[in-house]
Write a protein that holds these residues in place. Structure first.
Motif, PDB file in Angstrom:
ATOM      1  N   CYS A   1       0.608  -1.136   0.002  1.00 57.54           N
ATOM      2  CA  CYS A   1       0.428  -0.131   0.178  1.00 57.54           C
ATOM      3  C   CYS A   1       1.369   1.346  -0.088  1.00 57.54           C
ATOM      4  O   CYS A   1       1.839   1.383   0.955  1.00 57.54           O
ATOM      5  N   VAL A   2       0.871   2.132  -1.190  1.00 59.72           N
ATOM      6  CA  VAL A   2       1.109   3.047  -1.204  1.00 59.72           C
ATOM      7  C   VAL A   2       0.351   4.600  -0.913  1.00 59.72           C
ATOM      8  O   VAL A   2      -0.174   4.296  -1.931  1.00 59.72           O
ATOM      9  N   ARG A   3       0.939   5.343  -0.194  1.00 63.67           N
ATOM     10  CA  ARG A   3      -0.228   6.408  -0.281  1.00 63.67           C
ATOM     11  C   ARG A   3       1.186   7.747   0.012  1.00 63.67           C
ATOM     12  O   ARG A   3       1.756   8.039   0.777  1.00 63.67           O
ATOM     13  N   ASP A   4       0.869   8.742  -0.901  1.00 63.76           N
ATOM     14  CA  ASP A   4       1.437   9.791  -1.535  1.00 63.76           C
ATOM     15  C   ASP A   4       0.970  11.160  -2.174  1.00 63.76           C
ATOM     16  O   ASP A   4      -0.236  10.854  -2.217  1.00 63.76           O
ATOM     17  N   ARG A   5       1.182  12.008  -1.820  1.00 63.09           N
ATOM     18  CA  ARG A   5      -0.065  12.656  -2.550  1.00 63.09           C
ATOM     19  C   ARG A   5       1.248  12.594  -4.158  1.00 63.09           C
ATOM     20  O   ARG A   5       1.843  13.030  -4.605  1.00 63.09           O
ATOM     21  N   LEU A   6       0.024  13.044  -4.741  1.00 65.17           N
ATOM     22  CA  LEU A   6       0.318  13.763  -6.519  1.00 65.17           C
ATOM     23  C   LEU A   6       0.537  14.691  -6.731  1.00 65.17           C
ATOM     24  O   LEU A   6      -0.486  15.423  -6.596  1.00 65.17           O
ATOM     25  N   LYS A   7       1.076  15.410  -6.975  1.00 65.40           N
ATOM     26  CA  LYS A   7       2.003  16.972  -7.516  1.00 65.40           C
ATOM     27  C   LYS A   7       1.654  17.208  -9.031  1.00 65.40           C
ATOM     28  O   LYS A   7       2.346  16.746  -9.463  1.00 65.40           O
TER      29      LYS A   7
END
Length: 63
Positions: free
Chosen positions: A23-29
């Motif tokens: 599970c990868v949780r990150d904000r895409l910019k």
């Protein structure tokens, strides 16, 4: 006794390993409008697959 059934043997208990997925949780910019459209389409598709899997697992057992 007539009609008496033997009980089945209970299997030994065992430990099930934890989830093996990632599970990868990150904000895409700096997403373009096309990026957002593709991500939403992929998310909708994955949601349909997960929903179908859950529906199959929750079906009553035959018999």
């Amino acid at each position: 006794m007539v009609g008496q059934q033997r009980l089945r043997q209970i299997a030994r208990p065992f430990v099930v390993g934890g989830p093996s997925g990632v599970c990868v949780r990150d904000r895409l910019k700096a997403l373009t409008a096309e990026d957002e459209r593709v991500l939403r389409a992929v998310g909708a598709h994955m949601g349909r697959l997960a929903s179908g899997d859950l529906a199959r697992r929750e079906q009553p057992c035959p018999g």
